[in-house]
Design a protein around this motif. Structure first.
Motif, short mmCIF file in Angstrom:
data_model
loop_
_atom_site.label_atom_id
_atom_site.label_comp_id
_atom_site.label_asym_id
_atom_site.label_seq_id
_atom_site.Cartn_x
_atom_site.Cartn_y
_atom_site.Cartn_z
N GLY A 1 -9.13 2.93 4.03
CA GLY A 1 -8.21 3.02 2.76
C GLY A 1 -8.28 1.66 2.06
N THR A 2 -7.75 1.40 0.89
CA THR A 2 -7.56 0.26 0.05
C THR A 2 -6.60 -0.71 0.34
OG1 THR A 2 -6.44 1.28 -1.63
CG2 THR A 2 -8.94 1.47 -1.80
N ARG A 3 -5.57 -0.37 1.24
CA ARG A 3 -4.52 -1.19 1.53
C ARG A 3 -4.97 -2.66 1.83
NH1 ARG A 3 0.72 0.92 4.35
NH2 ARG A 3 0.90 1.40 2.34
N GLY A 4 -4.29 -3.59 1.14
CA GLY A 4 -4.60 -5.12 1.53
C GLY A 4 -5.75 -5.38 0.61
N LEU A 5 -6.49 -4.75 0.06
CA LEU A 5 -7.45 -5.27 -0.75
C LEU A 5 -7.04 -5.74 -2.22
CD1 LEU A 5 -10.34 -2.53 -0.01
CD2 LEU A 5 -10.19 -4.94 1.04
N ASP A 6 -7.71 -6.70 -2.89
CA ASP A 6 -7.24 -6.98 -3.87
C ASP A 6 -7.78 -6.13 -5.20
OD1 ASP A 6 -7.21 -10.49 -3.56
OD2 ASP A 6 -5.73 -9.34 -3.36
N VAL B 1 -9.41 13.75 9.23
CA VAL B 1 -8.43 12.71 8.43
C VAL B 1 -6.81 13.11 8.36
CG1 VAL B 1 -10.34 11.99 7.13
CG2 VAL B 1 -9.01 13.92 6.50
N TYR B 2 -6.16 12.03 8.47
CA TYR B 2 -4.51 12.42 8.33
C TYR B 2 -4.05 11.28 7.51
CZ TYR B 2 -5.10 15.91 11.96
OH TYR B 2 -5.41 17.08 12.38
N GLY B 3 -2.95 11.69 6.91
CA GLY B 3 -2.33 10.53 6.00
C GLY B 3 -1.66 11.13 4.94
N ASP B 4 -0.42 10.66 4.78
CA ASP B 4 0.81 11.27 4.02
C ASP B 4 0.03 11.29 2.37
OD1 ASP B 4 2.75 11.36 5.80
OD2 ASP B 4 3.71 9.49 5.30
N GLU B 5 -0.80 10.18 2.04
CA GLU B 5 -1.34 10.43 0.61
C GLU B 5 -2.39 11.43 0.42
OE1 GLU B 5 -3.30 7.00 -2.34
OE2 GLU B 5 -2.87 6.55 -0.38
N LEU B 6 -3.13 11.96 1.43
CA LEU B 6 -4.04 12.96 1.42
C LEU B 6 -3.45 14.06 1.00
CD1 LEU B 6 -6.05 12.18 4.67
CD2 LEU B 6 -6.40 11.26 2.11
N LYS B 7 -2.24 14.56 1.24
CA LYS B 7 -1.63 15.83 1.07
C LYS B 7 -2.38 16.97 1.57
CE LYS B 7 0.72 14.09 -3.13
NZ LYS B 7 1.39 13.09 -2.57
N HIS B 8 -2.97 17.84 0.79
CA HIS B 8 -3.60 19.11 1.27
C HIS B 8 -4.85 18.74 2.24
CE1 HIS B 8 -5.95 18.41 -2.31
NE2 HIS B 8 -6.61 19.19 -1.92
N ALA B 9 -5.37 17.53 1.75
CA ALA B 9 -6.64 17.33 2.25
C ALA B 9 -6.10 16.91 4.11
CB ALA B 9 -7.44 16.30 1.87
N ALA B 10 -5.13 16.36 4.38
CA ALA B 10 -4.60 16.11 5.63
C ALA B 10 -4.96 17.17 6.73
CB ALA B 10 -3.37 15.58 5.83
N THR C 1 -16.60 7.50 3.39
CA THR C 1 -16.86 6.39 2.60
C THR C 1 -16.14 6.73 1.14
OG1 THR C 1 -18.76 6.05 3.75
CG2 THR C 1 -18.82 5.00 1.69
N ARG C 2 -16.35 7.59 0.36
CA ARG C 2 -15.77 7.73 -0.71
C ARG C 2 -14.07 7.85 -0.63
NH1 ARG C 2 -13.85 11.98 -3.12
NH2 ARG C 2 -14.65 13.65 -1.61
N MET C 3 -13.60 8.24 0.20
CA MET C 3 -11.87 8.52 0.47
C MET C 3 -11.55 7.20 0.78
SD MET C 3 -11.79 11.94 2.72
CE MET C 3 -9.91 11.94 2.90
N ALA C 4 -12.37 6.21 1.38
CA ALA C 4 -11.88 4.84 1.52
C ALA C 4 -11.72 4.30 0.41
CB ALA C 4 -12.92 4.11 2.54
N THR C 5 -12.16 4.71 -0.61
CA THR C 5 -12.21 3.78 -2.16
C THR C 5 -11.26 4.33 -2.91
OG1 THR C 5 -13.88 5.13 -3.17
CG2 THR C 5 -14.58 2.97 -2.11
N LEU C 6 -10.75 5.67 -2.55
CA LEU C 6 -9.83 6.40 -3.42
C LEU C 6 -8.21 6.37 -3.03
CD1 LEU C 6 -11.93 9.68 -3.99
CD2 LEU C 6 -11.53 7.69 -5.42
N PHE C 7 -8.15 6.24 -1.64
CA PHE C 7 -6.83 6.10 -1.09
C PHE C 7 -6.40 5.06 -0.51
CE2 PHE C 7 -8.53 10.83 -0.78
CZ PHE C 7 -7.18 11.12 -1.62
N GLU C 8 -5.09 4.64 -0.47
CA GLU C 8 -4.44 3.66 0.04
C GLU C 8 -4.53 3.23 1.56
OE1 GLU C 8 -0.10 1.13 -0.05
OE2 GLU C 8 -1.15 1.79 -1.96
N GLU C 9 -4.14 4.30 2.49
CA GLU C 9 -4.45 4.30 3.82
C GLU C 9 -4.52 5.73 4.17
OE1 GLU C 9 -2.24 1.04 5.85
OE2 GLU C 9 -1.54 3.02 7.12
#
Length: 127
Positions: free
Chosen positions: A111-116, A60-69, A79-87
């Motif tokens: 991620g959750t980007r684009g979801l209401d 996984v890579y993404g700015d929002e993940l910080k140390h987890a990237a 699956t869990r991360m997809a509900t916690l992070f935007e993208e």
């Protein structure tokens, strides 16, 4: 994105003898360890040594993940991360734990980007 064409072309080069197996069987210890602890076995046998099924490792890579990237994650964690992070982007690498063959298989965005969402998102100072 699917990397099947690149994989097929590289394997054709190996089978033709234009590329040595030492050049393509170069998985490092970190990738092999990730395959052991975070990977998912596949039904595909290693195309180089033909000794064991390949293991898929999701990075996984993404700015929002910080140390987890840049870390390997299991399917349940994704699956869990997809509900916690935007993208964030997931890169799936196939690995043979016997001969160290490895190749990028696919990449996709979660991620959750684009979801209401009913939870308010944080605003930056620029907004």
């Amino acid at each position: 994105m699917d990397y099947a064409l690149q994989r097929r072309a590289l394997l054709a080069e190996v089978y033709a003898g234009r590329v040595g197996t030492m050049e393509v069987c170069d998985a490092g210890p970190y990738l092999l360890r990730a395959a052991k602890f975070h990977g998912q076995p596949s039904d595909v046998t290693c195309p180089v040594c033909r000794r064991e099924p390949l293991t898929h490792v999701s990075w996984v890579y993404g700015d929002e993940l910080k140390h987890a990237a840049g870390s390997a994650r299991t399917a349940e964690e994704l699956t869990r991360m997809a509900t916690l992070f935007e993208e964030f982007t997931v890169y799936v690498v196939e690995v043979c734990r016997t001969c160290s063959w490895n190749h990028l298989v696919q990449s996709y965005v979660l991620g959750t980007r684009g979801l209401d969402s009913h939870k308010p998102r944080r605003r930056t100072a620029a907004e």
